[in-house]
Design an enzyme around this catalytic site. Sequence first.
Site, short mmCIF file in Angstrom:
data_model
loop_
_atom_site.label_atom_id
_atom_site.label_comp_id
_atom_site.label_asym_id
_atom_site.label_seq_id
_atom_site.Cartn_x
_atom_site.Cartn_y
_atom_site.Cartn_z
N PHE A 1 -15.37 3.86 6.93
CA PHE A 1 -14.03 4.25 6.49
C PHE A 1 -13.83 4.15 4.98
O PHE A 1 -12.73 4.39 4.49
CB PHE A 1 -12.97 3.40 7.21
N LYS B 1 0.82 -1.23 0.00
CA LYS B 1 0.00 0.00 0.00
C LYS B 1 0.85 1.28 0.00
O LYS B 1 2.07 1.23 0.27
CB LYS B 1 -0.92 -0.03 1.22
N ARG C 1 -2.24 -14.29 4.61
CA ARG C 1 -2.94 -13.61 5.72
C ARG C 1 -2.14 -13.77 7.02
O ARG C 1 -2.09 -12.84 7.83
CB ARG C 1 -4.36 -14.19 5.91
N ASN D 1 -1.95 0.31 6.84
CA ASN D 1 -1.43 -0.95 7.38
C ASN D 1 -0.61 -1.75 6.37
O ASN D 1 -0.49 -2.96 6.46
CB ASN D 1 -2.57 -1.77 7.98
N THR E 1 -5.47 -6.89 10.87
CA THR E 1 -5.76 -5.60 10.23
C THR E 1 -5.21 -4.44 11.05
O THR E 1 -4.60 -3.51 10.50
CB THR E 1 -7.29 -5.43 10.07
N HIS F 1 -2.31 -5.41 1.57
CA HIS F 1 -3.61 -6.08 1.37
C HIS F 1 -3.34 -7.52 1.00
O HIS F 1 -2.38 -7.82 0.30
CB HIS F 1 -4.39 -5.41 0.22
N ARG G 1 2.49 -6.44 9.27
CA ARG G 1 1.79 -5.29 9.84
C ARG G 1 2.36 -4.90 11.21
O ARG G 1 2.43 -3.71 11.53
CB ARG G 1 0.29 -5.58 9.90
N GLU H 1 -10.08 -10.85 -7.45
CA GLU H 1 -9.16 -9.71 -7.31
C GLU H 1 -8.00 -9.81 -8.30
O GLU H 1 -7.54 -8.80 -8.83
CB GLU H 1 -8.63 -9.64 -5.87
N TYR I 1 -12.60 -2.03 -3.61
CA TYR I 1 -13.08 -2.09 -2.22
C TYR I 1 -14.61 -1.98 -2.12
O TYR I 1 -15.13 -1.63 -1.07
CB TYR I 1 -12.40 -1.00 -1.39
P1 ADP Z 1 -7.98 -6.59 5.85
O1 ADP Z 1 -7.15 -5.68 4.96
O2 ADP Z 1 -7.18 -7.09 7.02
O3 ADP Z 1 -8.65 -7.69 5.09
P2 ADP Z 1 -10.59 -5.27 5.97
O4 ADP Z 1 -10.94 -6.05 4.74
O5 ADP Z 1 -11.52 -5.34 7.12
O6 ADP Z 1 -9.13 -5.67 6.51
O7 ADP Z 1 -10.43 -3.73 5.61
C1 ADP Z 1 -9.84 -3.33 4.40
C2 ADP Z 1 -8.90 -2.19 4.69
O8 ADP Z 1 -9.65 -1.06 5.15
C3 ADP Z 1 -7.88 -2.42 5.82
O9 ADP Z 1 -6.75 -3.15 5.41
C4 ADP Z 1 -7.53 -1.01 6.21
O10 ADP Z 1 -6.62 -0.38 5.29
C5 ADP Z 1 -8.90 -0.33 6.11
N1 ADP Z 1 -9.62 -0.35 7.40
C6 ADP Z 1 -10.17 -1.43 8.00
N2 ADP Z 1 -10.76 -1.09 9.17
C7 ADP Z 1 -10.58 0.24 9.30
C8 ADP Z 1 -10.94 1.20 10.30
N3 ADP Z 1 -11.64 0.84 11.39
N4 ADP Z 1 -10.57 2.49 10.12
C9 ADP Z 1 -9.88 2.87 9.00
N5 ADP Z 1 -9.52 2.01 8.03
C10 ADP Z 1 -9.84 0.72 8.17
MG MG Z 2 -10.12 -7.59 3.62
#
Ligand code: ADP
Ligand code: MG
Length: 140
Positions: free
Chosen positions: A59, A11, A87, A114, A93, A117, A104, A128, A51
Site C-alpha cells: 500500500f 490526515k 495510540r 483513517n 489502524t 497518524h 478512528r 518523526e 513513510y
Molecule cells: P498505524 O498508522 O496504525 O501505525 P501502520 O503504521 O501499519 O498503521 O500503517 C501506516 C498507514 O498506512 C496507516 O495508518 C494507513 O493509513 C495505511 N495502511 C496501513 N495498512 C493498510 C492497508 N492494508 N491498506 C491500505 N492502507 C494501509
Molecule cells: Mg505506524
Amino acid sequence: MAVERTLSIIKPDATERNLTGSIIAKLEEAGLRVVAQKRVRWTKEQAEKFYEVHKERPFYGELVAFMTSGPIVVQVLEGENAVLKNREVMGATDPAKADAGTIRKEFAENIERNSVHGSDSLDNAAAEIALNFDEHEIVG
Ligand code: ADP
Ligand code: MG
C-alpha cells in the site's frame, strides 16, 4: 511514567471533512497537550521519506498519494506516557477493529483513510518530530 512527546498527524480525509477541531478535542480530553502544530501540504518526497519504513508494503504508493492529496495538520503532543496514550485514543489502524470512543472508530473512513497518524515508539517519535519541526517551533 514520564512526560513524553509524540508526533501526531491529522490526515487529508479528516481535514477535508472539517474534523480538525473534533480530533484535537479528543486528544486534549485524553490529557495530551498540543505544543506545536502546523497545517501543511506535503510534497511526494516528504511523504515518501516519512513513510520510508513501509516502502516494501503493497500500500506504500497509495499511502503516499493519499497523504499528499490535501492539507494535513502536523502536531507535537506532550503528556505523561504520550506515545502510548495517543495510540490508545487513536484506536486500531483498521477502524472496523477500533474500540468505541476512539478517533478512528468515530471518524475514520477505512484502513487507509483513517484520519490520524501517531508515532509508535519513543525513538520513532523523536525521529518523526525532528523530521517535521525545528526545536524553536515547539513551545511546551
Ligand atoms: P498505524 O498508522 O496504525 O501505525 P501502520 O503504521 O501499519 O498503521 O500503517 C501506516 C498507514 O498506512 C496507516 O495508518 C494507513 O493509513 C495505511 N495502511 C496501513 N495498512 C493498510 C492497508 N492494508 N491498506 C491500505 N492502507 C494501509
Ligand atoms: Mg505506524
